[in-house]
Design an enzyme around this catalytic site. Structure first.
Site, PDB file in Angstrom:
ATOM      1  CG  LEU A 109     -23.876  23.578   3.177  1.00 28.57           C
ATOM      2  CD1 LEU A 109     -25.180  24.022   3.838  1.00 28.57           C
ATOM      3  CD2 LEU A 109     -24.011  22.180   2.594  1.00 28.57           C
TER       4      LEU A 109
ATOM      5  NE  ARG B 183     -28.411  40.281  -1.849  1.00 23.19           N
ATOM      6  CZ  ARG B 183     -28.334  40.270  -0.513  1.00 23.19           C
ATOM      7  NH1 ARG B 183     -28.613  39.164   0.155  1.00 23.19           N
ATOM      8  NH2 ARG B 183     -27.963  41.352   0.142  1.00 23.19           N
TER       9      ARG B 183
ATOM     10  CG  ASN C 224     -27.955  30.363  13.145  1.00 29.15           C
ATOM     11  OD1 ASN C 224     -26.972  29.717  13.495  1.00 29.15           O
ATOM     12  ND2 ASN C 224     -28.730  29.994  12.138  1.00 29.15           N
TER      13      ASN C 224
ATOM     14  CG  ASN D 276     -25.284  36.824   0.685  1.00 30.75           C
ATOM     15  OD1 ASN D 276     -25.308  35.726   0.166  1.00 30.75           O
ATOM     16  ND2 ASN D 276     -25.448  37.006   1.990  1.00 30.75           N
TER      17      ASN D 276
ATOM     18  CG  ASN E  60      24.666  47.674 -14.519  1.00 33.25           C
ATOM     19  OD1 ASN E  60      24.388  48.098 -13.411  1.00 33.25           O
ATOM     20  ND2 ASN E  60      24.422  48.373 -15.621  1.00 33.25           N
TER      21      ASN E  60
ATOM     22  NE  ARG F 265      25.844  53.418 -30.443  1.00 27.33           N
ATOM     23  CZ  ARG F 265      26.825  53.537 -29.546  1.00 27.33           C
ATOM     24  NH1 ARG F 265      27.970  54.139 -29.882  1.00 27.33           N
ATOM     25  NH2 ARG F 265      26.694  53.072 -28.331  1.00 27.33           N
TER      26      ARG F 265
END
Length: 451
Positions: A11, A18, A173, A230, A363, A426
């Site tokens: 179910l 909530r 229950n 809940n 590396n 660079r």
């Protein structure tokens, strides 16, 4: 003995108001798996078993989750919320097929186990019409109480209807129930709604069975196992219980957790032998960890495959699609995503490797990044075996670095580099004598700078 067939009805139609969330309640996660997925995973799945999930209107996401976990699942919609028995009968078509055992469970009880479902089914094989799951509550206030005579369950009394003496009963229950599948429609069809809410309560089935002269029994379990979710607070409580279970199971399997209470696992985490996990590690879904691997503190790992004797972290982040070969090393402040790093690869610090393949024993120097995104599409970087990438390098994808290639520190690589080649990009360093003094003079007019 011939195996008994079963139908499990889960179910999952509740809105979960909530929870204060737009997400359906049963789709909230515990240990990186939805509440519904936990229940479906515990439900019988052997030959002769079937599964039905009852969802609310417009809960297509719940249907999709049920099908993702159990493609064989049937889904039914409860158009109106008129009680638990009404919800079960939304799956009347499945019940009518006549399974030997009918199991009724709830999509918000993620801690229930397959073993408990098996224990519930056992009395049905001996002739019982109902086996109801109960627990002894630390505080039974608000729970329905089991009224028993000897070993028989004769009624389930709701708190509001219970006498002062009945309210002292600790056996409560849990809501989960097993029912003789051949008698189920007869029993459920007799449940009325003559109560203050005008709803059809599954608990009334017990008294109907008693009046028929059939047997109902109680199967007990722990309060933890039947925790219903809940609120967000209850969600956190269930997470705590689940994490304790997962940590215990991992350690019993030989995993070393140095500070277990600080490690968070997922329900599907797979461990090899002699794995060590240091404090403050989070392992999300889809992670497998092979023998001898060490995960250092403050690392976060999701949807990743780790080979044998891998070293991770500290402070590493491995995102979905990462795969590390045996002996690979990922160091501090390294992030990976959709990356395959073969055996022996080292990425020791301050790097990002995404949408990439790195060959064995390469590396990757500190500060290296694979520039995989151009603002529109992701592109792939391929680094060959035994390559060396110097610190602070940017590899602009799509780009391939060949086997044994060497990338000089500080380079921005935009073109493929052949095997065994060296690439350096660079600007030439220039020095201007007295330049710093002249700059200060220009900015301050000879005055000392403010501090």
């Amino acid at each position: 003995m011939t195996a008994r067939s079963s139908l499990t009805i889960v179910l999952a139609a509740g809105e979960g108001t909530r929870m204060r969330s737009s997400l359906p309640k049963v789709l909230h996660p515990v240990a990186s798996r939805t509440l519904l997925a936990h229940v479906l995973a515990a439900a019988p799945k052997e030959t002769g078993s079937s599964l039905a999930v009852v969802v609310g209107p417009d809960h297509q996401a719940v249907v999709e989750e049920a099908k993702r976990i159990r493609p064989d699942a049937l889904t039914f919609v409860q158009g109106e919320r008129l009680g638990t028995a009404h919800a079960v009968l939304a799956a009347r078509e499945a019940i009518a097929r006549g399974a030997d055992d009918l199991l009724i469970a709830f999509g918000d009880t993620p801690l229930i186990s397959a073993e408990t479902f098996a224990r519930l089914r056992a009395p049905l094989a001996r002739g019982a019409a109902i086996a109801a799951l109960g627990f002894r509550a630390a505080d039974p206030t608000g729970y329905g109480r089991f009224i028993v005579e000897g070993e028989r369950l004769v009624a389930i009394r709701e708190q509001a209807d219970a006498s002062a003496e009945e309210r002292k009963i600790e056996l409560c229950n849990a809501g989960v129930m097993a029912m003789d599948g051949r008698r189920a429609l007869d029993i459920l069809g007799q449940i009325g709604n003559a109560n203050s809410k005008g709803e059809y309560y599954l608990t009334d089935a017990v008294e109907i069975v008693r009046k028929q002269g059939w047997e109902s029994v109680v199967i007990e379990t722990s309060e933890d196992e039947v925790r219903g979710i809940n609120t967000k607070a209850q969600l956190a409580e269930a997470e705590s219980v689940m994490q304790a279970r997962l940590r215990k199971a991992a350690m019993e399997a030989g995993v070393t957790l140095i500070a277990p209470e600080t490690v968070y696992l997922s329900a599907d985490t797979v461990f090899g032998k002699d794995v060590t996990i240091e404090p403050f590690v989070v392992i999300g879904p889809g992670v497998s960890i092979a023998d001898g691997t060490v995960i250092h503190s403050f690392s976060h790992i999701v949807e990743t495959k780790l080979g044998k004797k891998v070293s991770i972290g500290p402070y590493a982040r491995l995102r979905p699609g990462t795969s590390l070969g045996d002996g690979a090393r990922i160091g501090n402040f390294v992030e990976t995503k959709a990356a395959t790093l073969e055996a022996g690869v080292k990425v020791n610090h301050l790097s990002y490797i995404g949408d990439a393949t790195v060959g064995a024993n390469s590396n990757i120097g500190a500060g290296t990044i694979t520039c995989n995104y151009d603002g529109f599409k992701k592109h792939k970087t391929v680094i060959g075996q035994g390559a060396f990438v110097g610190t602070n390098s940017s590899l602009v994808a799509p780009v391939t670095i060949g086997n044994g290639a060497y990338i000089g520190s500080g380079s921005v690589i935009t073109k493929d580099v052949p095997d065994d080649a060296m690439a350096l990009e660079r600007n030439q360093q220039t020095i201007r004598e007295g330049g710093a003094a002249r700059y200060r003079e220009m900015k301050t007019g000879g005055k000392k700078p403010e501090k």
